[in-house]
Design a protein around this motif. Structure first.
Motif, PDB file in Angstrom:
ATOM      1  N   UNK A 586       0.828  -1.209   0.000  1.00 24.72           N
ATOM      2  CA  UNK A 586       0.000   0.000   0.000  1.00 24.72           C
ATOM      3  C   UNK A 586       0.865   1.263   0.000  1.00 24.72           C
ATOM      4  N   UNK A 587       1.960   1.215   0.778  1.00 20.98           N
ATOM      5  CA  UNK A 587       2.852   2.382   0.838  1.00 20.98           C
ATOM      6  C   UNK A 587       3.553   2.604  -0.496  1.00 20.98           C
ATOM      7  N   UNK A 588       4.022   1.513  -1.138  1.00 19.30           N
ATOM      8  CA  UNK A 588       4.663   1.644  -2.453  1.00 19.30           C
ATOM      9  C   UNK A 588       3.682   2.160  -3.498  1.00 19.30           C
ATOM     10  N   UNK A 589       2.434   1.672  -3.416  1.00 17.81           N
ATOM     11  CA  UNK A 589       1.420   2.161  -4.344  1.00 17.81           C
ATOM     12  C   UNK A 589       1.168   3.644  -4.120  1.00 17.81           C
ATOM     13  N   UNK A 590       1.067   4.017  -2.852  1.00 18.43           N
ATOM     14  CA  UNK A 590       0.855   5.426  -2.535  1.00 18.43           C
ATOM     15  C   UNK A 590       2.044   6.267  -2.989  1.00 18.43           C
ATOM     16  N   UNK A 591       3.269   5.712  -2.838  1.00 19.48           N
ATOM     17  CA  UNK A 591       4.469   6.428  -3.271  1.00 19.48           C
ATOM     18  C   UNK A 591       4.462   6.630  -4.782  1.00 19.48           C
ATOM     19  N   UNK A 592       4.109   5.561  -5.517  1.00 13.06           N
ATOM     20  CA  UNK A 592       4.057   5.681  -6.975  1.00 13.06           C
ATOM     21  C   UNK A 592       2.995   6.695  -7.398  1.00 13.06           C
ATOM     22  N   UNK A 593       1.829   6.632  -6.758  1.00 11.84           N
ATOM     23  CA  UNK A 593       0.773   7.586  -7.085  1.00 11.84           C
ATOM     24  C   UNK A 593       1.197   9.011  -6.754  1.00 11.84           C
ATOM     25  N   UNK A 594       1.893   9.156  -5.614  1.00 12.48           N
ATOM     26  CA  UNK A 594       2.351  10.493  -5.215  1.00 12.48           C
ATOM     27  C   UNK A 594       3.381  11.027  -6.208  1.00 12.48           C
ATOM     28  N   UNK A 595       4.298  10.167  -6.661  1.00 11.86           N
ATOM     29  CA  UNK A 595       5.278  10.600  -7.653  1.00 11.86           C
ATOM     30  C   UNK A 595       4.599  10.992  -8.964  1.00 11.86           C
ATOM     31  N   UNK A 596       3.585  10.185  -9.363  1.00 10.24           N
ATOM     32  CA  UNK A 596       2.864  10.511 -10.593  1.00 10.24           C
ATOM     33  C   UNK A 596       2.119  11.839 -10.445  1.00 10.24           C
ATOM     34  N   UNK A 597       1.488  12.022  -9.284  1.00 14.01           N
ATOM     35  CA  UNK A 597       0.777  13.277  -9.041  1.00 14.01           C
ATOM     36  C   UNK A 597       1.744  14.457  -9.019  1.00 14.01           C
ATOM     37  N   UNK A 598       2.939  14.235  -8.434  1.00 14.85           N
ATOM     38  CA  UNK A 598       3.931  15.310  -8.416  1.00 14.85           C
ATOM     39  C   UNK A 598       4.374  15.655  -9.841  1.00 14.85           C
ATOM     40  N   UNK A 599       4.606  14.596 -10.670  1.00 22.31           N
ATOM     41  CA  UNK A 599       5.004  14.844 -12.057  1.00 22.31           C
ATOM     42  C   UNK A 599       3.909  15.605 -12.813  1.00 22.31           C
ATOM     43  N   UNK A 600       2.652  15.193 -12.600  1.00 21.30           N
ATOM     44  CA  UNK A 600       1.544  15.907 -13.241  1.00 21.30           C
ATOM     45  C   UNK A 600       1.480  17.350 -12.764  1.00 21.30           C
ATOM     46  N   UNK A 601       1.685  17.532 -11.448  1.00 16.15           N
ATOM     47  CA  UNK A 601       1.630  18.886 -10.892  1.00 16.15           C
ATOM     48  C   UNK A 601       2.767  19.745 -11.440  1.00 16.15           C
ATOM     49  N   UNK A 602       3.960  19.159 -11.588  1.00 11.93           N
ATOM     50  CA  UNK A 602       5.083  19.917 -12.143  1.00 11.93           C
ATOM     51  C   UNK A 602       4.834  20.283 -13.601  1.00 11.93           C
ATOM     52  N   UNK A 603       4.247  19.339 -14.351  1.00 12.52           N
ATOM     53  CA  UNK A 603       3.912  19.634 -15.751  1.00 12.52           C
ATOM     54  C   UNK A 603       2.849  20.732 -15.818  1.00 12.52           C
ATOM     55  N   UNK A 604       1.848  20.608 -14.926  1.00 10.02           N
ATOM     56  CA  UNK A 604       0.787  21.618 -14.868  1.00 10.02           C
ATOM     57  C   UNK A 604       1.366  22.975 -14.478  1.00 10.02           C
TER      58      UNK A 604
END
Length: 663
Positions: A586-604
């Motif tokens: 669950x933590x790794x999944x949350x970490x991957x999702x958080x990294x993806x969200x961060x990448x999306x936020x940086x692109x945004x």
């Protein structure tokens, strides 16, 4: 003449205008303009205050919404972590409670075994001391038996017979039957039945004549022989008691050390249980508080989002209303200014017209010029209006876009910072989980290796015990084979039996008559074997076999109990491992999702930053192209309107003059 007439008409018109009440109207218009401008300033102040409130409130609520969203996400992560930790602590608490119960049960069992062993030792000690006392008293009573005075008094007789009961009890003890030979047992039994035979003389009723007629002399005392046997029994009992005392001391020491170890282990388990229970309670309380805070934050977030949307819509509506009021007020002022300018520029137009007339121009040519001027002014007015509208629309849109972009960039920047913090925290949590998983796997591997070693030892012990039982059975068969083959019953000799026994150490006794053959220690051709000793050996072999079988049974029960305990411990460790693995996934999944969200936020953020730069460039361009609208549009429009009105009035006048009308 016509020119003079036209000039005269213009002068006449100007003179008539001076005499009209238009001056009063102009003053009224100026006063109205002043009031409208004053109202506009008051409303502008009110709107500025409202707009400032909108800006501050929306910014504050946007920050609250961002903080609440981040807090909800943080609480969700914390709740997942606390759920795993509460489950892990619960498992640890259950396991510790089982281990404490097992420790207490083992202490009670050890205490019960120790009490039983001590009771057995105490009974054996009491019996041994009684036997030792009886043997010591018998030895003292038999001392001086060769003096021939031992049974001369009833006191001595009573003393001798009093020790017989104690010796009989000593003879019944297993240690006596194991240590004494069958011949010694017979001597002791004979002493117990006829103690007088071992004294210095026979009973007091034996006469001197009988003694004198005895060709073999006086009765040979046997007290020395029985004393030696009793002394051997005394030493055996004393040695056995000393050995039992030493064993009891060792057992007591081992028991005390075992109980101290168990007590230390119990205290450690109880301390660990208290710590785990405390952690479990704290984590459970924190979990409940986090869930409650998360629910409250979600409720507040929904209320804030609703308030933000309603407030933003209200502010936009108010902004639209203000723009409309400003536009209408501007138009009102434009009308007033136009009216004022009409009076101001009307005279100027008349003066220009008079100059043209004085130059001798024709009316039709002048009227044509007026029409051309009017057309140019109309096109210029339309161009200014279109430019103004374009600038207003573009400026409002640019302003709103700048506000939205700056707010989006600020919110996204905070989200990226929160994502970075979450990524670092989640990475640390995964490292901790990896260490915990590795530790649990190591403990499981170690427990499995220990269990396999215990099972191997258990199987080897069973194999050794089975081999020992086989050897014991073969030995018993070998011992009994002689008696079964010769039909001799195998049983211990009982009291009163007169069965000849071989005595390897016995020496033949010679009578006084040297011509008489000595008597042998056995008679008859039948050999019965050492049945009493053989029976004891067979019995001992049987007891050894029973002990081995009991040991195998106990070992199987202990192995089954150890296997059950191992399976329980493994299940507990597996449950903890599964919980840690699930938490890690669950933590790794949350970490991957958080990294993806961060990448999306940086692109945004990059896109919005580019949009903001473009809007700022547009703002600069609009300022260069539209700044004159705010400073000169109204004055240009007012002056243009006055000029067009003057030209229109002049055109109408000239048309009337040309037709021959009176001015």
């Amino acid at each position: 003449a016509l020119s003079l007439h036209g000039a005269h008409g213009v002068q006449l018109v100007l003179k008539q205008k001076e005499q009209t009440p238009m001056a009063k109207v102009a003053r009224l218009l100026n006063e109205m303009k002043a009031r409208v401008e004053a109202d506009g300033k008051l409303e502008q102040q009110s709107y500025d205050k409202y707009a400032c409130w909108c800006e501050e409130t929306l910014a504050r609520k946007a920050k609250d919404i961002s903080d609440e969203t981040a807090l909800i996400e943080e609480l969700q992560t914390l709740i997942l972590k606390l759920n795993a930790e509460v489950a892990s602590h619960g498992t640890e608490v259950k396991q510790l409670e089982k281990e404490i119960a097992k420790n207490l049960a083992e202490q009670n069992e050890a205490r019960s075994i120790r009490d039983g062993a001590f009771e057995e030792y105490d009974t054996k000690k009491t019996e041994s001391e009684q036997c030792i006392g009886a043997l010591e008293a018998a030895t003292k009573a038999l001392t001086g038996a060769g003096a021939g005075k031992f049974l001369q008094t009833s006191y001595n007789q009573a003393q001798l017979y009093s020790v017989v009961a104690g010796i009989r009890k000593a003879l019944e003890q297993p240690v006596a039957s194991q240590k004494l030979s069958s011949s010694d047992v017979e001597v002791v039994r004979h002493f117990l039945e006829h103690p007088g035979d071992f004294a210095g003389q026979r009973a007091a009723g034996v006469s001197a004549a009988q003694t004198a007629n005895n060709p073999f002399g006086d009765y040979a005392p046997q007290s020395t022989q029985i004393q030696g046997i009793l002394k051997g029994m005394y030493d055996t009992f004393a040695s056995d008691l000393e050995k039992a005392n030493a064993e009891e001391a060792d057992s007591t020491k081992d028991f005390q050390e075992l109980m101290a170890t168990k007590q230390t282990e119990l205290e450690t388990l109880q301390a660990t249980l208290a710590a785990q229970s405390g952690d479990h309670a704290k984590k459970a309380k924190k979990l409940a508080e986090s869930e409650e805070l998360q629910d409250a934050t979600k409720t507040q977030l929904a209320a804030d989002e609703k308030f933000f949307a309603v407030t933003k819509e209200g502010c936009q509506v108010k902004s639209t209303e203000w723009n409309e009021r400003s536009r209408l007020r501007t138009m009102e002022l434009q009308g007033i200014n136009t009216a004022v300018e009409i009076f101001h520029y009307h005279n100027f137009a008349m003066v220009q017209l008079a100059a043209m007339l004085r130059s001798g121009g024709h009316f039709d040519k002048v009227i044509g010029s007026i029409d051309q001027m009017m057309e140019v002014l109309r096109k210029e007015e339309q161009s200014d209006i279109e430019h103004r509208d374009r600038c207003q629309n573009a400026g409002d849109k640019n302003k709103n876009d700048l506000v939205d972009l700056e707010h989006a960039i600020e919110t996204t920047t905070k989200k990226i910072e929160q994502f970075s913090s979450d990524i670092e925290r989640l990475g640390d949590e995964i490292e901790v989980l990896d260490a915990s998983i590795a530790k649990t796997k190591g403990e499981m591997k170690e427990a499995l290796e220990l269990r396999n070693q215990d099972v191997a030892n258990f199987k080897q012990e069973l194999k050794d015990d089975a081999a020992a039982i086989e050897l014991v059975e073969k030995a018993a068969v070998a011992v009994k084979k002689f008696y079964e083959k010769n039909g001799i019953p195998l049983s211990l000799l009982t009291k009163g039996q007169d069965v000849p026994e071989e005595d390897d150490d016995a020496e033949p006794e010679y009578s006084i008559d040297k011509d008489k053959a000595p008597e042998t220690s056995w008679s008859g051709g039948g050999y019965g074997g050492r049945r009493s000793e053989t029976g004891g050996v067979v019995s001992m072999l049987g007891m050894i076999k029973e002990d081995l079988e009991k040991e195998m049974k106990t070992a199987r029960a202990d192995d089954a109990e150890d296997q059950k305990l191992y399976e329980e411990q493994r299940a507990t460790m597996q449950e903890s491992l599964d919980a840690s693995l699930a938490t890690k996934v669950a933590t790794e999944k949350e970490l991957a999702e958080t990294k993806a969200e961060k990448a999306d936020a940086e692109e945004f953020l990059a896109q919005k930053s580019a949009d903001l730069a473009a809007e700022k460039d547009l703002k600069a361009s609009l300022f260069s192209d539209c700044s004159w609208v705010a400073t000169h549009f109204e004055s240009r429009s007012t002056k243009r309107k006055a000029e067009m009105d003057g030209l229109s009035e002049a055109k109408s006048y000239l048309a009337g003059v040309e037709a021959g009308d009176e001015v």
